[in-house]
Design an enzyme around this catalytic site. Structure first.
Site, PDB file in Angstrom:
ATOM      1  N   SER A 246      11.517  12.321   1.901  1.00  0.00           N
ATOM      2  CA  SER A 246      12.503  12.598   2.940  1.00  0.00           C
ATOM      3  C   SER A 246      13.276  13.853   2.568  1.00  0.00           C
ATOM      4  O   SER A 246      13.503  14.129   1.386  1.00  0.00           O
ATOM      5  CB  SER A 246      13.478  11.422   3.032  1.00  0.00           C
ATOM      6  OG  SER A 246      14.603  11.790   3.790  1.00  0.00           O
TER       7      SER A 246
ATOM      8  N   TYR B 143      19.206   4.993  -1.313  1.00  0.00           N
ATOM      9  CA  TYR B 143      17.947   5.234  -0.588  1.00  0.00           C
ATOM     10  C   TYR B 143      17.342   6.572  -1.027  1.00  0.00           C
ATOM     11  O   TYR B 143      16.170   6.654  -1.404  1.00  0.00           O
ATOM     12  CB  TYR B 143      18.198   5.228   0.930  1.00  0.00           C
ATOM     13  CG  TYR B 143      17.048   5.807   1.717  1.00  0.00           C
ATOM     14  CD1 TYR B 143      15.839   5.120   1.821  1.00  0.00           C
ATOM     15  CD2 TYR B 143      17.152   7.062   2.338  1.00  0.00           C
ATOM     16  CE1 TYR B 143      14.773   5.662   2.531  1.00  0.00           C
ATOM     17  CE2 TYR B 143      16.088   7.606   3.044  1.00  0.00           C
ATOM     18  CZ  TYR B 143      14.905   6.900   3.133  1.00  0.00           C
ATOM     19  OH  TYR B 143      13.840   7.447   3.828  1.00  0.00           O
TER      20      TYR B 143
ATOM     21  N   SER C 266       8.194  -6.752   7.825  1.00  0.00           N
ATOM     22  CA  SER C 266       9.636  -6.966   7.641  1.00  0.00           C
ATOM     23  C   SER C 266      10.441  -6.122   8.620  1.00  0.00           C
ATOM     24  O   SER C 266      11.575  -6.450   8.944  1.00  0.00           O
ATOM     25  CB  SER C 266      10.045  -6.621   6.199  1.00  0.00           C
ATOM     26  OG  SER C 266       9.694  -5.283   5.899  1.00  0.00           O
TER      27      SER C 266
ATOM     28  N   LYS D 118      13.760   7.755  -3.291  1.00  0.00           N
ATOM     29  CA  LYS D 118      12.746   8.764  -2.926  1.00  0.00           C
ATOM     30  C   LYS D 118      12.576   9.753  -4.075  1.00  0.00           C
ATOM     31  O   LYS D 118      11.449  10.154  -4.397  1.00  0.00           O
ATOM     32  CB  LYS D 118      13.144   9.490  -1.636  1.00  0.00           C
ATOM     33  CG  LYS D 118      13.156   8.616  -0.398  1.00  0.00           C
ATOM     34  CD  LYS D 118      11.765   8.105  -0.032  1.00  0.00           C
ATOM     35  CE  LYS D 118      11.743   7.288   1.240  1.00  0.00           C
ATOM     36  NZ  LYS D 118      10.468   6.578   1.439  1.00  0.00           N
TER      37      LYS D 118
HETATM   38  P1  NAD Z   1       9.671   1.640   9.497  1.00  0.00           P
HETATM   39  O1  NAD Z   1      10.652   0.693   8.936  1.00  0.00           O
HETATM   40  O2  NAD Z   1       9.420   1.646  10.953  1.00  0.00           O
HETATM   41  O3  NAD Z   1       8.263   1.453   8.752  1.00  0.00           O
HETATM   42  C1  NAD Z   1       8.154   0.957   7.439  1.00  0.00           C
HETATM   43  C2  NAD Z   1       7.117  -0.156   7.480  1.00  0.00           C
HETATM   44  O4  NAD Z   1       6.926  -0.676   6.167  1.00  0.00           O
HETATM   45  C3  NAD Z   1       7.533  -1.330   8.366  1.00  0.00           C
HETATM   46  O5  NAD Z   1       6.449  -1.629   9.228  1.00  0.00           O
HETATM   47  C4  NAD Z   1       7.801  -2.486   7.384  1.00  0.00           C
HETATM   48  O6  NAD Z   1       7.487  -3.730   7.946  1.00  0.00           O
HETATM   49  C5  NAD Z   1       6.878  -2.087   6.235  1.00  0.00           C
HETATM   50  N1  NAD Z   1       7.300  -2.560   4.902  1.00  0.00           N
HETATM   51  C6  NAD Z   1       8.525  -2.458   4.327  1.00  0.00           C
HETATM   52  N2  NAD Z   1       8.495  -2.957   3.076  1.00  0.00           N
HETATM   53  C7  NAD Z   1       7.229  -3.369   2.849  1.00  0.00           C
HETATM   54  C8  NAD Z   1       6.572  -3.988   1.746  1.00  0.00           C
HETATM   55  N3  NAD Z   1       7.230  -4.271   0.628  1.00  0.00           N
HETATM   56  N4  NAD Z   1       5.248  -4.273   1.852  1.00  0.00           N
HETATM   57  C9  NAD Z   1       4.571  -4.004   2.992  1.00  0.00           C
HETATM   58  N5  NAD Z   1       5.154  -3.438   4.073  1.00  0.00           N
HETATM   59  C10 NAD Z   1       6.459  -3.119   3.999  1.00  0.00           C
HETATM   60  O7  NAD Z   1      10.090   3.107   9.002  1.00  0.00           O
HETATM   61  P2  NAD Z   1       9.555   4.541   9.427  1.00  0.00           P
HETATM   62  O8  NAD Z   1      10.646   5.234  10.147  1.00  0.00           O
HETATM   63  O9  NAD Z   1       8.221   4.448  10.046  1.00  0.00           O
HETATM   64  O10 NAD Z   1       9.468   5.205   7.989  1.00  0.00           O
HETATM   65  C11 NAD Z   1       8.275   5.176   7.218  1.00  0.00           C
HETATM   66  C12 NAD Z   1       8.549   5.822   5.871  1.00  0.00           C
HETATM   67  O11 NAD Z   1       9.046   7.140   6.074  1.00  0.00           O
HETATM   68  C13 NAD Z   1       9.594   5.086   5.022  1.00  0.00           C
HETATM   69  O12 NAD Z   1       9.171   5.147   3.668  1.00  0.00           O
HETATM   70  C14 NAD Z   1      10.842   5.925   5.217  1.00  0.00           C
HETATM   71  O13 NAD Z   1      11.691   5.849   4.105  1.00  0.00           O
HETATM   72  C15 NAD Z   1      10.253   7.320   5.366  1.00  0.00           C
HETATM   73  N6  NAD Z   1      11.125   8.224   6.119  1.00  0.00           N
HETATM   74  C16 NAD Z   1      11.544   7.887   7.373  1.00  0.00           C
HETATM   75  C17 NAD Z   1      12.388   8.743   8.089  1.00  0.00           C
HETATM   76  C18 NAD Z   1      12.901   8.374   9.457  1.00  0.00           C
HETATM   77  O14 NAD Z   1      13.878   8.984   9.899  1.00  0.00           O
HETATM   78  N7  NAD Z   1      12.288   7.456  10.185  1.00  0.00           N
HETATM   79  C19 NAD Z   1      12.801   9.951   7.501  1.00  0.00           C
HETATM   80  C20 NAD Z   1      12.331  10.277   6.222  1.00  0.00           C
HETATM   81  C21 NAD Z   1      11.500   9.402   5.546  1.00  0.00           C
END
Ligand code: NAD
Ligand code: UDP
Length: 336
Positions: A125, A149, A35, A153
């Site tokens: 996070s 959001y 997604s 978490k």
């Molecule tokens: P991202 O969106 O690049 O990666 C998330 C992945 O999950 C995507 O590949 C998406 O296709 C997949 N996905 C979403 N819903 C899904 C579902 N229901 N089933 C299967 N796949 C699904 O985000 P990211 O930056 O790599 O973040 C990864 C995690 O880390 C997330 O949980 C995010 O909340 C957390 N996070 C990110 C940050 C940031 O700044 N990037 C900071 C703190 C926490």
């Protein structure tokens, strides 16, 4: 070597973690509904490592698909990245966020319990600290958050702790990321946001590559050394390494624990802009704009607990981060 299920493994942090897992000798299965990601990221990960992983295109909420995955693969531990992460979107669509993040994690854990795979590393996070009373922020700081959001978490952290309290076979790591930026130094994988980026670094790199005319610096009247907002930027490769340490830790330790993954160093918006220009030799035109609603002045980690218990410490600095972010963006101006 153990087999790890990486949910959301095609995404930004997930793809870098898959690369490091493969390089460390783990077997990797990715469950991603694509997604917010492209299969190309994982194709490149396999080219870069010369190793293969299994990609299952599916949703963590699809219990029969998740059951089939666990029946096919003997999974040792789960690294759970899958979820939605845009704060603004979560305010507009809270139900979608509770569904994907909270219900999704619950459905995943139900199948894990069913098959007896009870080790999970969860992407939390630093947003769970809200507007902190003190910086650097220790894991013991009060938890509060001001948007759906962040609330998802918090709810998931609480749910995973309660699952581990009720059944001591569960082992849980809650990793509280600060601000992940950067990319693999090769520039072959990196962050690929949809539309106009909300976050600072992808905005800066899009200005650098000429896709946006200038950066808006949201506020220069904060009580920080130069008046602009201070954050704890962490290189995505350091963050990926933290996940491997957490998997190793869970192999040895029971219970549920939260860990800050940050550098402990606060950098301002102007530090990022100036370092980017100096290291990469590319100008970043900017304008001072009003503060962004909901932003806090200063936010950085006390990473001592991760160092002491996980044996993990960030090794890369802001220069590495801006260099590698630019390596990715300049080689892939339109993403994957
Ligand atoms: P991202 O969106 O690049 O990666 C998330 C992945 O999950 C995507 O590949 C998406 O296709 C997949 N996905 C979403 N819903 C899904 C579902 N229901 N089933 C299967 N796949 C699904 O985000 P990211 O930056 O790599 O973040 C990864 C995690 O880390 C997330 O949980 C995010 O909340 C957390 N996070 C990110 C940050 C940031 O700044 N990037 C900071 C703190 C926490
Ligand atoms: N920021 C900015 N211009 C932008 C995006 C972000 O000045 O276009 C600032 C923002 O106000 C904050 C810092 O950069 O001080 C980091 O913002 P980001 O959205 O990347 O992370 P978060 O606010 O979630 O920590």
């Amino acid at each position: 070597m153990a087999k790890i299920l990486v949910t959301g493994g095609a995404g930004y942090i997930g793809s870098h973690t898959c690369l490091l897992l493969l390089e460390s000798g783990y077997d990797v299965v990715v469950l991603d509904n694509l997604s917010n990601a492209s299969e190309a990221a994982l194709r490149r990960v396999q080219e870069m490592t010369g190793k293969t992983l299994d990609l299952v295109v599916g949703d963590i909420r699809d219990t029969s698909a998740v059951r089939a995955l666990f029946a096919q693969h003997s999974i040792d531990s789960v690294i759970h990245f899958a979820g939605s992460k845009a704060v603004g979107e979560s305010v507009e669509q809270p139900m979608a966020y509770y569904d994907n993040n909270v219900v999704g994690t619950l459905r995943l854990c139900e199948v894990m319990a069913e098959v007896g795979c009870k080790r999970i590393v969860f992407s939390s996070s630093a947003t769970v600290y809200g507007d902190p009373d003190v910086v650097p922020i220790p894991e013991t700081a009060a938890l509060r958050t001001s948007n759906p959001y962040g609330q998802t978490k918090l709810v998931i952290e609480q749910m995973l702790r309660e699952i581990a309290n009720a059944d001591p076979e569960w082992r849980v790591s809650l990793l509280r990321y600060f601000n992940p930026i950067g990319a693999h130094p090769s520039g072959r994988i990196g962050e690929n946001p949809n539309g106009i980026p909300n976050n600072l670094m992808p905005y800066v790199t899009q200005v650098a590559v000429g896709k946006r005319p200038h950066l808006s610096v949201y506020g220069n009247d904060y009580s920080t050394p130069d008046g602009t907002g201070v954050r704890d930027y962490i290189h995505v490769m350091d963050l990926a390494a933290g996940h491997i340490k957490a998997v190793e830790y869970l192999a040895q330790h029971s219970g549920a624990d939260a860990f800050n993954l940050g550098t402990g160093v606060g950098c301002s918006v102007m530090d990022v802009v100036n370092t980017f220009e100096r290291v990469n030799g590319v100008p970043i035109p900017y304008q001072i704009a009003p503060r962004r609603a909901g932003d806090v002045a200063s936010y950085f980690a006390d990473p001592t607990k991760a160092t002491q218990l996980l044996g993990w410490q960030a090794k890369l600095n802001l220069e590495d981060m801006v260099r590698d972010s630019w390596a990715w963006q300049s080689a892939n101006p339109n993403g994957y």
